[in-house]
Design a protein around this motif. Structure first.
Motif, mmCIF file in Angstrom:
data_model
loop_
_atom_site.group_PDB
_atom_site.id
_atom_site.type_symbol
_atom_site.label_atom_id
_atom_site.label_comp_id
_atom_site.label_asym_id
_atom_site.label_seq_id
_atom_site.Cartn_x
_atom_site.Cartn_y
_atom_site.Cartn_z
ATOM 1 N N ALA B 87 49.237 62.724 27.610
ATOM 2 C CA ALA B 87 48.397 61.544 27.852
ATOM 3 C C ALA B 87 49.213 60.426 28.476
ATOM 4 O O ALA B 87 48.722 59.685 29.330
ATOM 5 N N ALA B 88 50.487 60.291 28.062
ATOM 6 C CA ALA B 88 51.309 59.179 28.535
ATOM 7 C C ALA B 88 51.922 59.467 29.898
ATOM 8 O O ALA B 88 52.212 58.548 30.661
ATOM 9 N N LEU B 89 52.114 60.753 30.199
ATOM 10 C CA LEU B 89 52.817 61.148 31.425
ATOM 11 C C LEU B 89 52.284 60.459 32.690
ATOM 12 O O LEU B 89 53.055 59.860 33.437
ATOM 13 N N PRO B 90 50.972 60.524 32.965
ATOM 14 C CA PRO B 90 50.487 59.934 34.217
ATOM 15 C C PRO B 90 50.684 58.430 34.288
ATOM 16 O O PRO B 90 50.738 57.867 35.380
ATOM 17 N N LEU B 91 50.832 57.761 33.143
ATOM 18 C CA LEU B 91 51.028 56.304 33.179
ATOM 19 C C LEU B 91 52.442 55.957 33.627
ATOM 20 O O LEU B 91 52.664 54.951 34.280
ATOM 21 N N PHE B 92 53.401 56.804 33.273
ATOM 22 C CA PHE B 92 54.785 56.518 33.645
ATOM 23 C C PHE B 92 55.154 57.141 34.989
ATOM 24 O O PHE B 92 56.004 56.632 35.704
ATOM 25 N N PHE B 93 54.558 58.260 35.314
ATOM 26 C CA PHE B 93 54.864 58.912 36.587
ATOM 27 C C PHE B 93 53.569 59.088 37.371
ATOM 28 O O PHE B 93 53.052 60.187 37.491
ATOM 29 N N PRO B 94 53.024 57.970 37.888
ATOM 30 C CA PRO B 94 51.700 58.031 38.502
ATOM 31 C C PRO B 94 51.655 58.932 39.733
ATOM 32 O O PRO B 94 50.610 59.466 40.065
ATOM 33 N N THR B 95 52.788 59.101 40.421
ATOM 34 C CA THR B 95 52.750 59.880 41.651
ATOM 35 C C THR B 95 53.230 61.299 41.412
ATOM 36 O O THR B 95 53.740 61.954 42.301
ATOM 37 N N GLY B 96 53.089 61.774 40.186
ATOM 38 C CA GLY B 96 53.619 63.086 39.828
ATOM 39 C C GLY B 96 53.049 64.252 40.623
ATOM 40 O O GLY B 96 53.777 65.137 41.032
ATOM 41 N N LEU B 159 42.859 76.859 24.266
ATOM 42 C CA LEU B 159 42.214 75.557 24.089
ATOM 43 C C LEU B 159 43.220 74.412 24.166
ATOM 44 O O LEU B 159 42.996 73.412 24.852
ATOM 45 N N VAL B 160 44.340 74.566 23.444
ATOM 46 C CA VAL B 160 45.330 73.475 23.393
ATOM 47 C C VAL B 160 45.886 73.215 24.781
ATOM 48 O O VAL B 160 45.990 72.058 25.225
ATOM 49 N N THR B 161 46.233 74.283 25.510
ATOM 50 C CA THR B 161 46.787 74.095 26.849
ATOM 51 C C THR B 161 45.771 73.389 27.749
ATOM 52 O O THR B 161 46.113 72.448 28.478
ATOM 53 N N LEU B 162 44.519 73.813 27.680
ATOM 54 C CA LEU B 162 43.492 73.187 28.519
ATOM 55 C C LEU B 162 43.277 71.724 28.133
ATOM 56 O O LEU B 162 43.135 70.865 29.001
ATOM 57 N N VAL B 163 43.269 71.436 26.833
ATOM 58 C CA VAL B 163 43.086 70.041 26.395
ATOM 59 C C VAL B 163 44.229 69.181 26.917
ATOM 60 O O VAL B 163 44.018 68.087 27.453
ATOM 61 N N CYS B 164 45.469 69.668 26.776
ATOM 62 C CA CYS B 164 46.637 68.894 27.234
ATOM 63 C C CYS B 164 46.503 68.575 28.714
ATOM 64 O O CYS B 164 46.650 67.427 29.145
ATOM 65 N N VAL B 165 46.226 69.596 29.520
ATOM 66 C CA VAL B 165 46.176 69.395 30.970
ATOM 67 C C VAL B 165 45.014 68.494 31.352
ATOM 68 O O VAL B 165 45.173 67.562 32.145
ATOM 69 N N SER B 166 43.837 68.725 30.760
ATOM 70 C CA SER B 166 42.709 67.879 31.171
ATOM 71 C C SER B 166 42.867 66.459 30.637
ATOM 72 O O SER B 166 42.396 65.514 31.268
ATOM 73 N N LEU B 167 43.578 66.306 29.526
ATOM 74 C CA LEU B 167 43.854 64.949 29.023
ATOM 75 C C LEU B 167 44.664 64.167 30.043
ATOM 76 O O LEU B 167 44.343 63.024 30.393
ATOM 77 N N ALA B 168 45.736 64.804 30.549
ATOM 78 C CA ALA B 168 46.576 64.138 31.547
ATOM 79 C C ALA B 168 45.761 63.788 32.781
ATOM 80 O O ALA B 168 45.853 62.676 33.308
ATOM 81 N N ARG B 169 44.927 64.728 33.251
ATOM 82 C CA ARG B 169 44.135 64.475 34.462
ATOM 83 C C ARG B 169 43.125 63.368 34.228
ATOM 84 O O ARG B 169 42.926 62.503 35.078
ATOM 85 N N ALA B 170 42.471 63.408 33.077
ATOM 86 C CA ALA B 170 41.441 62.403 32.804
ATOM 87 C C ALA B 170 42.066 61.009 32.718
ATOM 88 O O ALA B 170 41.541 60.052 33.282
ATOM 89 N N VAL B 171 43.220 60.918 32.044
ATOM 90 C CA VAL B 171 43.892 59.616 31.929
ATOM 91 C C VAL B 171 44.327 59.139 33.308
ATOM 92 O O VAL B 171 44.138 57.977 33.678
ATOM 93 N N ALA B 172 44.885 60.068 34.107
ATOM 94 C CA ALA B 172 45.344 59.687 35.445
ATOM 95 C C ALA B 172 44.180 59.196 36.293
ATOM 96 O O ALA B 172 44.294 58.186 36.986
ATOM 97 N N THR B 173 43.044 59.885 36.210
ATOM 98 C CA THR B 173 41.897 59.491 37.021
ATOM 99 C C THR B 173 41.333 58.155 36.560
ATOM 100 O O THR B 173 41.017 57.286 37.367
ATOM 101 N N ALA B 174 41.274 57.996 35.250
ATOM 102 C CA ALA B 174 40.709 56.753 34.722
ATOM 103 C C ALA B 174 41.584 55.564 35.076
ATOM 104 O O ALA B 174 41.101 54.452 35.231
ATOM 105 N N SER B 175 42.895 55.805 35.202
ATOM 106 C CA SER B 175 43.785 54.658 35.401
ATOM 107 C C SER B 175 44.298 54.570 36.831
ATOM 108 O O SER B 175 45.208 53.795 37.097
ATOM 109 N N VAL B 176 43.712 55.358 37.771
ATOM 110 C CA VAL B 176 44.296 55.371 39.113
ATOM 111 C C VAL B 176 44.200 54.006 39.782
ATOM 112 O O VAL B 176 45.129 53.544 40.430
ATOM 113 N N ARG B 177 43.094 53.297 39.578
ATOM 114 C CA ARG B 177 42.962 51.960 40.163
ATOM 115 C C ARG B 177 44.007 51.018 39.563
ATOM 116 O O ARG B 177 44.617 50.231 40.252
#
Lengths: 295, 545
Positions: B87-96, B159-177
């Motif tokens: 969840a935190a990854l996309p906030l610190f590395f937005p251009t990952g 399930l866990v792997t999918l939740v982790c990955v979609s969590l990162a994507r959802a957070v990144a998309t929500a915070s892209v602006r």
């Protein structure tokens, strides 16, 4: 201080009608002398020097600028305009020389000087994490104005400068033109006698430039002095009635606009001649350029 | 490439081919990125090797835990931390990952639902998801006992792997602006702080867990976390092993619902992002009107005195919140000031004297006051005409600092006395803390006048290149002088202890408070004429770089 009634009267008498080049052209030297006798000059500079390492930025400037005029300080990039203005306004300590504003020594009598001048420097930041309204409130209160008066003046300045819609926006999110305007508002807030503006029109869009111009014309019409630096000659020619030309850290000419322009068709031509850039055209060396024969 | 592929494939059913396109796009971008420089390729190969080695070691370690008492709690916690990291990854590395930057897809004719599926599959390609998969598999192996648990385990891993990955994507998309705006850049300045504080947390945790039977402290955390998705899926595996099939099913269902909700949220934000105009300017205006209407600010301003004092203090406090550099400095001082006693208490060798860190770190905020203004110091300089003005300016800044520091120091010392003890030392330590704060305010004011240096506005650096010596000298010199200034009080403390006058130690509180205030006042008075006399020099120093 600046709005004592007799003060304004005096300034109104000594000030020429704004932008009447013909009036000052009639007797420029006489007008200057008249200004000199009417009261202390707005700015008097003697033997001003500043050296940065090996480079001499300001090389012994002597200059007297009359009160109640719209004065342009013009010169090419690197001529020493910003350094001179910084030293005149007390933001940079000169190596030697005397600076007086309204007869008060800038370095010996800062109390008298700082309340009489407004400054818009170039290349220095503002407190950008304040909103426009907060920035004006901050500056006005630091200047010792009562809170209510500051808020009233700030509101009016924001209206006139077309910043009302952005008054609660942080200055860091302002465009260049908006920054210049909020900087101008901060400089005008305490109704100074002399306003120093360093490149106030640099990077400013035409609409904001016109707004700034309108405010400055209204301000000088009341008898106050504006001293601004620029390298856009057309602008200086259309705004100013007094010009000082600076190049390589020295004053090359100063006086009423018509006198400095002399017989030259425009201030631009006069300026190029004064700074010795005349005839240095892009002609002979690039004879291969253009003409269609692409090789 | 996708512009051609997507519309062509659309009539036959967009989803499968679109997924192929995105996976191929990701692989080509990776390949082309590596082709651009050998260094980058080496770094990538290196990170792959390290990632695989780490994954292998972790999996082996987890398998070795199989059968130990607290393995269940540990793997649940591990899964929770893993999800938090994603969840935190996309906030610190937005251009990952540029294939997942939704703003690049805006011009393509894509439907949200197939797009989400394809993006999700494409995000599964990479080292990160692989390491996650390995860790979750290891966790499941550690707790899966029996066939039913193994079956639940397979579902849990997916399930866990999918939740982790979609969590990162959802957070990144929500915070892209947010991440591409000025606010996002401000946040990036603060990211170092989160990492520093996080590292302290890891340090404490490792020390705790390293003790004999240290893993038992995990049990209460595990009890809660096993009902929080996606850790609930891993908890379900252990439950299935014990025959608690109802609990197991509930755990799996929780994670599955979380996955569906995440995908729904992701799709919604993605659709909004791709269909709404970039309204960053409009947003800014809206937020600003909110700021203007906020009553709290006026309330705060009303509490402050009139004139220069209130004006400057209000500006300082606003900057502490709004300016990323100031916020970083304040947060570091408050965070570390609190962490030192907490860490030492957690390690079991705590002393109430560690609470001096709070007053020391907050007092150090007084250093380089004008450097914190950057070149905007000209606005201050143009309104200071007399030493009296300079005194009021410095005093207002010291007051703003003290308005936070004094309550904070009080809380930290109270907390240390309550947790570490003994209460008998409270008054003495509190009094000395206030004296230390006062001494640092005094030396900070003086060093702000004599040794100003510029702070670069961008990046994480707090000192412009070439000024490190001034910064260190002023800070350490100032702290040394501050210690000397506190010497009389220290002498008094030692004398009271040595002479056995323990019943008089309470005197140190009033004496310390008065001494601190007095020494701070003296420092401001000594510094003020130096500020007034050196305005151009200070402006030049803080405008560099």
């Amino acid at each position: 201080m600046a709005n004592e009634p007799e003060d304004i009267e005096r300034r109104d008498e000594s000030a020429p009608p704004p932008h009447s080049a013909a009036a000052s052209a009639g007797g420029p030297a006489a007008a200057a002398r008249e200004d000199a006798f009417a009261g202390p000059p707005a700015v008097r500079v003697q033997g001003l020097w500043k050296r940065f390492g090996d480079q001499i930025a300001v090389n012994g400037i002597d200059l007297t600028l009359p009160a109640g005029r719209f004065i342009g300080l013009v010169g090419p990039n690197g001529a020493g305009k910003t350094t001179t203005l910084s030293m005149v306004t007390g933001l940079l300590r000169p190596d030697s020389g005397l600076v007086e504003i309204g007869g008060h020594d800038v370095w010996r009598d800062p109390v008298s000087v700082k309340s009489r001048i407004g400054v818009l420097p170039e290349g220095l930041r503002l407190f950008e994490r304040l909103s426009g309204r907060e920035l004006l409130g901050y500056m006005g209160r630091l200047r010792g104005l009562p809170g209510g008066e500051v808020d009233k003046r700030a509101g009016q300045l924001l209206d006139v400068l077309d910043l009302s819609g952005a008054r609660n926006k942080l200055v860091v999110d302002y465009s260049t033109g908006m920054r210049k305007k909020i900087g101008l508002a901060a400089a005008l807030l305490h109704n100074p006698e002399v306003l120093f503006l360093d490149e106030p029109f640099e990077g400013v869009d035409p609409v904001s430039a016109q707004t700034i111009r309108g405010v400055l014309e209204r301000y000088t019409a009341s008898g106050a002095t504006v001293i601004f630096s620029s390298h856009v000659m057309e602008l200086v020619e259309s705004l100013c009635d007094w010009v000082a030309v600076i190049a390589a850290g020295r004053i090359r000419a100063d006086g009423p606009l018509a006198e400095v322009r002399g017989t030259a068709p425009s201030l631009q031509d006069a300026f190029l001649e004064l700074v010795g850039a005349r005839g240095r055209g892009a002609g002979a060396d690039l004879d291969w350029l253009g003409g269609g024969g692409a090789r | 490439m996708s512009t051609e592929a997507a519309p062509a494939a659309a009539p036959q059913g967009a989803a499968p081919s679109l997924t192929g396109v995105f996976v191929r796009l990701k692989l080509s971008l990776l390949r082309n990125g590596l082709r651009r420089s050998t260094g980058r390729a080496l770094a990538y190969v290196g990170s792959v090797v390290v990632g695989l080695l780490f994954a292998a070691a972790a999996v082996l370690g987890l398998i070795a835990l199989r059968g130990t008492a607290h393995a269940g709690a540990l793997v649940v916690l591990l899964t929770g931390i893993l999800a938090l990291g994603w969840a935190a990854l996309p906030l610190f590395f937005p251009t990952g990952d540029e294939t997942l930057d939704p703003t690049r897809l805006v011009m393509l004719p894509l439907r949200p639902r197939p797009l989400i599926g394809s993006l999700l599959v494409a995000s599964l390609v990479g080292i990160g998801p692989f390491v996650t998969l390995a860790l979750v598999t290891g966790s499941v192996i550690a707790v899966a006992h029996g066939a039913a648990a193994a079956a639940v385990g397979v579902v849990a891993v997916v399930l866990v792997t999918l939740v982790c990955v979609s969590l990162a994507r959802a957070v990144a998309t929500a915070s892209v602006r947010l991440l591409t705006s000025r606010r996002g850049r401000d946040l990036a300045v603060l990211s170092g702080l989160f990492i520093a504080i996080g590292a302290q947390g890891v340090n404490i945790a490792a020390q705790k867990l390293g003790r004999p039977d240290g893993l038992s402290v995990l049990e209460p955390v595990g009890t809660v976390l096993r009902w929080v998705p996606p850790a609930s899926a891993v908890g379900a595996v252990e439950d299935a092993g014990h025959g608690a099939y109802g609990r197991a099913l509930a755990g799996l269902a929780l994670t599955a619902v979380a996955l569906v909700l995440l995908l729904w949220w992701w799709q919604r934000t993605l659709t909004t992002l791709m269909t709404a105009p970039d309204s960053s300017t409009l947003q800014a205006v809206e937020k600003d009107s909110a700021r203007g209407a906020a009553a709290g600010e006026r309330g705060l301003a009303r509490l402050l005195p009139d004139g220069r004092t209130g004006t400057v203090a209000l500006r300082t406090l606003r900057y502490a919140w709004r300016d990323p550099k100031s916020k970083m400095a304040w947060a570091t001082a408050l965070g570390v000031g609190l962490l030192v006693p907490v860490v030492s208490a957690a390690q079991g060798n705590g002393s109430i004297y560690t609470s001096f860190s709070a007053s020391a770190l907050l007092g150090a905020q007084m250093y380089n006051q004008f450097g914190q203004d950057t070149s905007a110091f000209w606005m201050v300089a143009s309104t200071i005409a007399t030493p009296r003005d300079a005194y009021e300016e410095l005093r207002a800044r010291a007051l703003a600092l003290a308005s936070v520091a004094v309550p904070f120091v009080t809380l930290v010392v109270l907390g240390s006395a309550a947790v570490i003890g003994p209460w008998s030392d409270f008054l003495e330590v509190y009094g000395l803390s206030l004296a230390v704060l006062g001494a640092l305010l005094a030396t900070g004011a003086l060093s702000s006048a004599l040794f100003p240096y510029s702070i670069p506005s961008e990046g994480n650096k707090n000192v412009a290149p070439g000024q490190g010596a001034i910064a260190w000298f002023s800070l350490f010199g100032g702290v040394a002088v501050g210690a000397v200034l506190c010497a009389p009080l220290l002498g008094l403390t030692i004398w009271l202890h040595v002479a056995g006058l323990h019943h008089l130690l309470w005197v140190l509180l009033p004496v310390g408070a008065v001494y601190g205030a007095g020494v701070a006042e003296l420092g401001l008075r000594v510094a003020a004429p130096r500020v007034a006399g050196r305005l151009p020099e200070i402006l030049t120093a803080v405008s560099k770089g």
